[in-house]
Design an enzyme around this catalytic site. Structure first.
Site, PDB file in Angstrom:
ATOM      1  N   HIS A 145       0.776  -1.234   0.036  1.00  0.00           N
ATOM      2  CA  HIS A 145      -0.027   0.077   0.141  1.00  0.00           C
ATOM      3  C   HIS A 145       0.823   1.263   0.078  1.00  0.00           C
ATOM      4  O   HIS A 145       2.130   1.121  -0.262  1.00  0.00           O
ATOM      5  CB  HIS A 145      -0.914   0.116   1.278  1.00  0.00           C
ATOM      6  CG  HIS A 145      -1.742  -1.348   1.190  1.00  0.00           C
ATOM      7  ND1 HIS A 145      -2.873  -1.581   0.571  1.00  0.00           N
ATOM      8  CD2 HIS A 145      -1.494  -2.519   2.076  1.00  0.00           C
ATOM      9  CE1 HIS A 145      -3.246  -2.820   0.503  1.00  0.00           C
ATOM     10  NE2 HIS A 145      -2.370  -3.632   1.464  1.00  0.00           N
TER      11      HIS A 145
ATOM     12  N   GLU B  83      -2.388   0.337   7.776  1.00  0.00           N
ATOM     13  CA  GLU B  83      -1.537  -0.673   7.301  1.00  0.00           C
ATOM     14  C   GLU B  83      -0.394  -0.234   6.438  1.00  0.00           C
ATOM     15  O   GLU B  83       0.895  -0.508   6.937  1.00  0.00           O
ATOM     16  CB  GLU B  83      -2.328  -1.795   6.302  1.00  0.00           C
ATOM     17  CG  GLU B  83      -1.319  -2.808   5.669  1.00  0.00           C
ATOM     18  CD  GLU B  83      -2.050  -3.698   4.550  1.00  0.00           C
ATOM     19  OE1 GLU B  83      -3.565  -3.651   4.350  1.00  0.00           O
ATOM     20  OE2 GLU B  83      -1.593  -4.844   4.164  1.00  0.00           O
TER      21      GLU B  83
ATOM     22  N   HIS C 120       2.351  -7.215   4.365  1.00  0.00           N
ATOM     23  CA  HIS C 120       1.182  -6.936   4.659  1.00  0.00           C
ATOM     24  C   HIS C 120       0.596  -7.010   6.092  1.00  0.00           C
ATOM     25  O   HIS C 120       1.011  -7.752   6.789  1.00  0.00           O
ATOM     26  CB  HIS C 120      -0.045  -7.309   3.740  1.00  0.00           C
ATOM     27  CG  HIS C 120       0.374  -6.903   2.229  1.00  0.00           C
ATOM     28  ND1 HIS C 120      -0.651  -5.892   1.623  1.00  0.00           N
ATOM     29  CD2 HIS C 120       1.202  -7.180   1.212  1.00  0.00           C
ATOM     30  CE1 HIS C 120      -0.079  -5.607   0.343  1.00  0.00           C
ATOM     31  NE2 HIS C 120       1.056  -6.575   0.071  1.00  0.00           N
TER      32      HIS C 120
ATOM     33  N   GLU D 197       1.316 -11.883   5.908  1.00  0.00           N
ATOM     34  CA  GLU D 197       0.201 -10.900   6.379  1.00  0.00           C
ATOM     35  C   GLU D 197       0.719 -11.219   8.119  1.00  0.00           C
ATOM     36  O   GLU D 197       0.461 -12.344   8.794  1.00  0.00           O
ATOM     37  CB  GLU D 197      -1.033 -11.772   6.555  1.00  0.00           C
ATOM     38  CG  GLU D 197      -1.519 -11.540   5.033  1.00  0.00           C
ATOM     39  CD  GLU D 197      -2.118 -10.283   4.584  1.00  0.00           C
ATOM     40  OE1 GLU D 197      -2.352  -9.442   5.217  1.00  0.00           O
ATOM     41  OE2 GLU D 197      -2.952 -10.256   3.328  1.00  0.00           O
TER      42      GLU D 197
HETATM   43 ZN   LIG Z   1      -2.265  -5.109   2.313  1.00  0.00          ZN
END
Ligand SMILES: [Zn+2]
Length: 498
Positions: free
Chosen positions: A325, A339, A392, A459
């Site tokens: 992002h 995030e 992420h 993640e």
């Molecule tokens: Zn993400």
């Protein structure tokens, strides 16, 4: 560093370390002259276990402050961590430094942290508050009770650490109902807390509890008897592999095995192998155990694999680090966090660890900018990246969802490598962040699917879960995550170079 110099440094450090452990003039472990008589039992207990030693001349120097390096060493000995001198994650702790092994081990276990900027301050004095943190982490203290020192810090995390060491009977503070969190801790204070943490007999304010027995740590379940004839020889693929008393990361580490060590695998419980450790059963994560490789013909003009630095074909290995992002795309949002900030911070920390480790790093973004997914892949391609790591954090409608998961794309030309890379990352992250292990999964996320090189997408944890988010919001945990990813890269190349 050339090899000769390397060996020389190693021997120097061995000499120094040995001297520090067994100072000259200390003929017997129990002859330290200046032990305060009221603490003789506790201190002699630690001396008998080799956890504390004296200075030359047989002095204990009870009122001398403890340095952070000494603390790491004493805790490392108490927990029987690997004290072998080695490269550390800190710029101010050299490989040859006497405590480099214990500092690294304690850091890897999350017991002692750096300053988040790559420094450890080994010669810095340890405060009583820092000691509380160390004891809480080293001995997994979780119980709290009504503890209220006059000078209890306002910071919730700090007061919780002080509460836990007090509740556990490891300290009862200083006279006047004070804790003195910012005072340096002395050698005798440190030793007493360590002795009490290790041995219930020394606990202070110990109230008999009915639940004492039931709160004993669970005895690891013994697997069915397996005869030695069924044992299979396998090898350790991690740089350092924790051997535990039971099949899970919640069990104590009994020893650490180095990369390439052969083990006798006797069975499997979940994702854990049982191994024969000097006649006793112990457990290791199956992720870091591989079949014994068939001996390859040595290739001419190539050093043996163990001595190979992280280089490939004479070039530096190039790692693409992808912070998810950015800019107008915040990614997942929750618990006051975005995030894009977390991924960038972890990416930058990973960049530093990798660079210190001799890798070349390319960052798809190194500030708050927006980069298209395809451009991230193209950037890695254009710069000849060897592997691709996308960072992420997770989110879900149900705030109870929590834990760590790692993805690879099943179907590309590098599926085997990608899966292995993802597996190393996942295991390292779960161990470092103490999050729920949601496992290694497959998905067609653009940055991993379109990538012609081994690629993984991690993640780290759930931003939507309050407990996970607390970790994502903590600088120390983000640093742990970065270091875990770095270790995962190391594991991957160790595996690849086999
Ligand atoms: Zn993400």
């Amino acid at each position: 560093m050339n090899k000769k110099k390397h060996i020389f440094t190693f021997f120097l450090s061995v000499i120094f370390f040995t001297y520090w452990l067994f100072p000259a003039g200390e003929s017997s472990a129990t002859t330290l002259k200046d032990i305060p008589p009221q603490y003789e039992t506790e201190l002699n207990y630690l001396i008998s276990k080799g956890i504390i030693t004296g200075y030359p001349g047989g002095e204990f120097r009870p009122n001398q402050p403890v340095t952070r390096a000494q603390a790491a060493t004493m805790v490392g000995r108490a927990l029987e961590l690997d004290g072998t001198n080695r490269q550390t994650p800190f710029t101010d702790v050299a490989l040859g430094y006497f405590a480099s092994g214990y500092i690294t081990s304690a850091y890897e276990k999350g017991i002692i942290l750096g300053d988040g900027k790559g420094n450890f301050r080994p010669e810095g004095q340890l405060t009583r508050l820092e000691m509380a943190y160390i004891i809480v982490r080293a001995f997994n203290l979780n119980d709290v009770s009504s503890v209220n020192y006059v000078d209890m810090p306002a910071n919730a995390e700090q007061s919780a650490a002080i509460n836990k060491v007090t509740t556990a009977g490891i300290t009862n503070g200083a006279p006047g109902n004070l804790f003195k969190p910012n005072n340096s801790i002395t050698r005798v204070e440190f030793s007493l807390m360590l002795a009490r943490a290790l041995n219930d007999d020394f606990k202070v304010n110990k109230e008999p509890k009915e639940t004492d027995k039931s709160e004993q740590p669970k005895v690891p379940q013994q697997p069915e008897q397996s005869t030695p004839s069924t044992a299979v020889t396998k090898v350790v693929t991690a740089s350092f592999l924790n051997v535990r008393s039971g099949p899970g990361t919640n069990y104590n580490v009994v020893t650490v095995l180095k990369n390439g060590t052969e083990v006798q695998v006797t069975g499997k419980t979940g994702n854990w192998y049982s191994i024969n450790l000097n006649g006793k059963i112990a457990y290791v994560s199956a992720n870091y155990i591989a079949d014994k490789p068939v001996q390859k013909e040595p290739v001419q003009n190539e050093p043996p694999a163990q001595n190979k630095p992280p280089v490939q074909n004479g070039n530096e290995r190039i790692i693409a680090v992808d912070a998810g992002h950015g800019d107008h795309d915040p990614g997942a949002v929750g618990n006051g966090l975005e995030e894009k900030d977390i991924t960038l911070d972890v990416a930058k920390r990973l960049e530093r660890y990798l660079t210190n480790g001799g890798y070349k790093v390319i960052m798809t973004r190194s500030d708050d900018t927006f980069v298209e997914l395809d451009d991230r892949v193209k950037f890695a391609e254009d710069n000849g990246a060897d592997i691709f790591i996308s960072i992420h954090v997770n989110s879900f409608d149900k705030t109870s969802a929590n834990g760590t998961e790692t993805y690879y794309y099943n179907g590309g030309s590098k599926t085997t490598e990608s899966k292995q890379l993802a597996t190393f990352m996942q295991t390292r992250l779960v161990e470092a962040l103490e999050t729920r292990d949601r496992g290694v999964k497959t998905a067609g996320y653009r940055v991993i699917k379109a990538n012609p090189r081994p690629a993984t997408l991690v993640e780290l944890a759930f931003i939507s879960n309050s407990s996970d988010a607390e970790k994502l919001g903590s600088e120390t945990y983000r640093d742990k995550a970065a270091y875990a990813l770095y270790l995962g890269v190391q594991d991957y190349y160790k595996w690849l170079d086999k």
